[in-house]
Design a protein around this motif. Sequence first.
Motif, mmCIF file in Angstrom:
data_model
loop_
_atom_site.group_PDB
_atom_site.id
_atom_site.type_symbol
_atom_site.label_atom_id
_atom_site.label_comp_id
_atom_site.label_asym_id
_atom_site.label_seq_id
_atom_site.Cartn_x
_atom_site.Cartn_y
_atom_site.Cartn_z
ATOM 1 N N ASN A 395 -4.694 3.152 35.698
ATOM 2 C CA ASN A 395 -5.974 3.206 34.991
ATOM 3 C C ASN A 395 -6.436 1.860 34.452
ATOM 4 N N ASN A 396 -5.673 0.807 34.687
ATOM 5 C CA ASN A 396 -6.121 -0.554 34.363
ATOM 6 C C ASN A 396 -5.210 -1.534 35.105
ATOM 7 N N TYR A 397 -5.726 -2.129 36.157
ATOM 8 C CA TYR A 397 -4.878 -2.959 37.015
ATOM 9 C C TYR A 397 -4.430 -4.239 36.331
ATOM 10 N N ARG A 398 -5.040 -4.593 35.196
ATOM 11 C CA ARG A 398 -4.564 -5.760 34.439
ATOM 12 C C ARG A 398 -3.232 -5.468 33.754
ATOM 13 N N PHE A 399 -2.976 -4.208 33.453
ATOM 14 C CA PHE A 399 -1.726 -3.815 32.818
ATOM 15 C C PHE A 399 -0.614 -3.756 33.853
ATOM 16 N N LEU A 400 0.605 -3.812 33.375
ATOM 17 C CA LEU A 400 1.758 -3.825 34.273
ATOM 18 C C LEU A 400 2.677 -2.653 33.957
ATOM 19 N N SER A 401 3.070 -1.920 34.990
ATOM 20 C CA SER A 401 4.026 -0.835 34.855
ATOM 21 C C SER A 401 5.326 -1.250 35.534
ATOM 22 N N ILE A 402 6.436 -1.078 34.816
ATOM 23 C CA ILE A 402 7.747 -1.456 35.352
ATOM 24 C C ILE A 402 8.655 -0.234 35.327
ATOM 25 N N SER A 403 9.130 0.161 36.492
ATOM 26 C CA SER A 403 10.062 1.284 36.600
ATOM 27 C C SER A 403 11.459 0.734 36.848
ATOM 28 N N LEU A 404 12.405 1.200 36.061
ATOM 29 C CA LEU A 404 13.775 0.693 36.141
ATOM 30 C C LEU A 404 14.754 1.848 36.258
ATOM 31 N N LYS A 405 15.699 1.726 37.192
ATOM 32 C CA LYS A 405 16.828 2.633 37.281
ATOM 33 C C LYS A 405 18.090 1.790 37.352
ATOM 34 N N CYS A 406 19.107 2.158 36.567
ATOM 35 C CA CYS A 406 20.346 1.386 36.616
ATOM 36 C C CYS A 406 21.516 2.257 36.215
ATOM 37 N N GLU A 407 22.712 1.818 36.596
ATOM 38 C CA GLU A 407 23.945 2.481 36.224
ATOM 39 C C GLU A 407 25.050 1.438 36.129
ATOM 40 N N VAL A 408 26.027 1.721 35.311
ATOM 41 C CA VAL A 408 27.170 0.819 35.128
ATOM 42 C C VAL A 408 28.399 1.472 35.724
ATOM 43 N N ASP A 409 29.028 0.770 36.646
ATOM 44 C CA ASP A 409 30.245 1.252 37.308
ATOM 45 C C ASP A 409 30.065 2.654 37.887
ATOM 46 N N LYS A 410 28.887 2.893 38.476
ATOM 47 C CA LYS A 410 28.571 4.149 39.171
ATOM 48 C C LYS A 410 28.663 5.366 38.268
ATOM 49 N N LYS A 411 28.415 5.178 36.975
ATOM 50 C CA LYS A 411 28.392 6.299 36.040
ATOM 51 C C LYS A 411 26.957 6.793 35.874
#
Length: 431
Positions: A395-411
């Motif tokens: 809804n506003n291309y000036r804004f930034l959306s950041i999607s993050l997925k992470c895990e530590v030692d496959k937990k």
Amino acid sequence: MRISFSFSTIKLVKMAGQFKPKRPKLAPNAEKSYFESYADITVHEEMLGDDIRTNIYKKALLNSKNAIKDKVVLDVGAGTGILSCFCVQAGAKKVYAVEASSIAEQAKKVIMANGLQDQIDVIQGVMEDITLPEKVDVIVSEWMGYCLLYESMLTSVISARDKWLKEGGLLFPDSAMLYIAPICDDEIMVDKVNFWNDMEEVYGVDMSCLLPFARRSLSKEVMVKCISCENVLSHPQLLAHFDLNKVSHHDIQAVHHKFQFSSFGIADFQGFAVWFDVAFSASNSAKMNPIRPGILNGMSQQINDQPPTPQGTVCKHDVSDASKLTNEEPKDLTMEKVRSEAYTEDISSQALILSTSPYKPETHWKQSLLYLDSEIEVAQDSTIAGTITLKPCLNNYRFLSISLKCEVDKKKEIAKTYLMGYELPNKNKEE
């Protein structure tokens, strides 16, 4: 891990705005507000007060006199006009200084005061909408936002390049690199979270129950703040590499990277830092010896010692080659030599670099930090793996959306979305 601190009234007052970005946040659904924010003189004071930023642009242009002399230049997002003035000092025949905000009127005053009105034409208007009298030989722009892509000014540079730059023309800068690394940031835990543990000692009221809420609130949006190299938990990885001569609008609609880090040692893993470098390699013989991403980050020796970075789907035309170059850095490049090369005024053999890395002196961009809802203890060689995607908000291309997925030692996998631009991010609106 709880870290105590000595409370003072002065610190309490300072804390409220300590970690907020200095540039105004944009109002939702208002393109107009973006340009109005740059009519504020304090924004330009901040940028001109960043002597690393301004001096590197000046060096890059003045060191390129042979390429700029008697040429026509386009300054995209000219602001108060200082880059246009540098271009004339480098020998430009004509400069078109395009600025959408009303600060253009002040730029005209600067140009008049320096007697450059015959060489510099200030054009107030949106870059995509204006018409130039001719095509140009050179485009210069300081387009970079937080996380490189916030504010999305790169789209204007791409449009200007496609419409107005002559074949074989030059861009300043001509490449950009985005980096990511896991971090431990105990300072923020002291100042913004464990603060609540100390209320009983200070006021006699136990407010430690608010600690989890304070921690989650910290991770709602991207934090713009400086960290030190000691905060970095693993070798940084190249998230994206943009060749500004080739990058398209499509390339920056979704920047995706798959990462895998190995922790240096025991620490509280609290999130990730993102930063960028840009290179001015489009002049002199530096164009024949383009900058290598490992040097840009100031981390060539460390990157060289790690296994190849998992490849994402960023800028398919060049990111895989960039990663290969990173892993092929010479073994004898010490940190001291890298720093001297990155900031030298002689760019005959190496491009001049503007870096926002925590391994370099501070700039007004600082680093962009993505905190998790809670810290995770890591040990020597713990694996931190996942994906990150940066894209403009719907809804506003000036804004930034950041999607993050992470895990530590496959937990247990952690999934978060960060929005840059809203005071109160609304995840449902974005999705």
